[in-house]
Design a protein around this motif. Sequence first.
Motif, short mmCIF file in Angstrom:
data_model
loop_
_atom_site.label_atom_id
_atom_site.label_comp_id
_atom_site.label_asym_id
_atom_site.label_seq_id
_atom_site.Cartn_x
_atom_site.Cartn_y
_atom_site.Cartn_z
N TYR A 75 0.82 -1.21 0.00
CA TYR A 75 0.00 0.00 0.00
C TYR A 75 0.86 1.26 0.00
O TYR A 75 1.87 1.35 0.71
CB TYR A 75 -0.93 0.02 1.23
N ARG A 76 0.45 2.23 -0.81
CA ARG A 76 1.01 3.57 -0.78
C ARG A 76 0.20 4.38 0.21
O ARG A 76 -1.01 4.61 0.01
CB ARG A 76 0.91 4.21 -2.17
N ARG A 81 -4.56 6.22 2.76
CA ARG A 81 -4.02 6.78 3.99
C ARG A 81 -4.51 6.02 5.22
O ARG A 81 -5.66 5.61 5.29
CB ARG A 81 -4.39 8.27 4.11
N PRO A 82 -3.61 5.84 6.22
CA PRO A 82 -4.05 5.25 7.48
C PRO A 82 -5.11 6.12 8.15
O PRO A 82 -5.12 7.35 7.98
CB PRO A 82 -2.75 5.21 8.31
N ASN A 92 -5.60 7.84 19.97
CA ASN A 92 -6.08 6.60 20.58
C ASN A 92 -5.88 5.38 19.71
O ASN A 92 -5.74 4.27 20.23
CB ASN A 92 -7.58 6.73 20.92
N SER A 93 -5.88 5.57 18.39
CA SER A 93 -5.70 4.40 17.53
C SER A 93 -5.19 4.83 16.17
O SER A 93 -5.39 5.95 15.72
CB SER A 93 -7.02 3.63 17.37
N LEU A 94 -4.49 3.89 15.53
CA LEU A 94 -4.00 4.05 14.16
C LEU A 94 -4.34 2.79 13.40
O LEU A 94 -3.95 1.69 13.80
CB LEU A 94 -2.48 4.27 14.16
N SER A 95 -5.11 2.94 12.32
CA SER A 95 -5.54 1.79 11.53
C SER A 95 -4.93 1.89 10.14
O SER A 95 -5.19 2.84 9.40
CB SER A 95 -7.07 1.75 11.43
N MET A 96 -4.09 0.90 9.79
CA MET A 96 -3.42 0.90 8.50
C MET A 96 -4.30 0.22 7.45
O MET A 96 -5.12 -0.65 7.77
CB MET A 96 -2.10 0.14 8.61
N PRO A 97 -4.16 0.59 6.18
CA PRO A 97 -4.83 -0.18 5.13
C PRO A 97 -4.27 -1.60 5.12
O PRO A 97 -3.15 -1.84 5.56
CB PRO A 97 -4.47 0.58 3.85
N PRO A 120 -4.82 -3.68 -3.11
CA PRO A 120 -3.46 -3.17 -3.01
C PRO A 120 -3.20 -2.04 -4.00
O PRO A 120 -3.79 -1.99 -5.09
CB PRO A 120 -2.59 -4.39 -3.36
N THR A 121 -2.32 -1.13 -3.62
CA THR A 121 -1.89 -0.07 -4.52
C THR A 121 -0.44 -0.25 -4.96
O THR A 121 0.04 0.50 -5.79
CB THR A 121 -2.05 1.30 -3.83
#
Length: 306
Positions: A75-76, A81-82, A92-97, A120-121
């Motif tokens: 992922y780019r 974007r996360p 409080n949180s970070l969610s990635m692709p 996917p990118t």
Amino acid sequence: MRLLGEIRRRSGRKLKIMELEGIRFKVKPMIQSPICIAGFDGWGNALDVSRGLTSHLVRTLSMKPFAELVPDFFYRYDDSRPDVRIEDGVLNSLSMPGGQFFEGRVAQGPDLLILTADEPTLGWRRFAGDVLGLIHSLGGRMLITIGSMYDQVLPSDRMVSAVTSDPSILERLGRYPVSPLSYTGPSAVHGVLQAMGPKMGITCISLWAHCPYYVHGVKHYGLFSYLTRMIGAIAGFPVDTSELEEKWKVVAGQIQEAAADSPKLQEIMDGLQQSRKRGSLEAVRTKVDISGKVVDLREFFNAKEP
């Protein structure tokens, strides 16, 4: 050429899970010879049919996560974007692709492996190699990918097109007919999986649902139901789609309510119905400009709130 050589090397022996660098394992999978079903958010996910359907299967079949994609490979982050959640100045949180792999066993049916992911990118061939490598390492020999596209169809239509590496699979569908897909143009990640799968001994079929282009902001549970029954017919296990059909009745009623309040929406639907009666729907498809003619039901029903 190096990639093709790697595919040939992998296809000639039993893969080991630790060789799949793009997949992070939480627990060792227990399934054997699974059928894999994959759905993606992104370009080929009209009305959330692709990712929504796989998420529905995970929930209703009580499947368990066992692995996830390593997002840095695929992922780019300036494109996908996360997501962050910040409250009162605190992160409080970070969610990635990314995406998750789920496993489960179906009563009176095969083991299942389900991938639900953001498309996917980056690194599509590496992505396909790792996904197919996982299926191969578990003894799986079939991959079903789900896609959905916008088209000049009615909301009540259950139209599905198919691309397959083995036409005999279509015979298993029985009373769920599909149209062989003819298409030239940009591909989703499904196409890369479809091209690489047979080189690793994995039969691939991609099912593409046709969604009404003029309706956004809802899930097409009718197509969820139809595709679920098609998957059951291919994989050989019984399915109950009554919950999905009940949800679709509600959504279909909302679309009819929106049409009653929207001359634009009603005009589009009436035109498609009349063209179908005259047997000239294909002619309409070549003439209708689908740009700018969208009714987002989220906006419609928000506007009706007091």
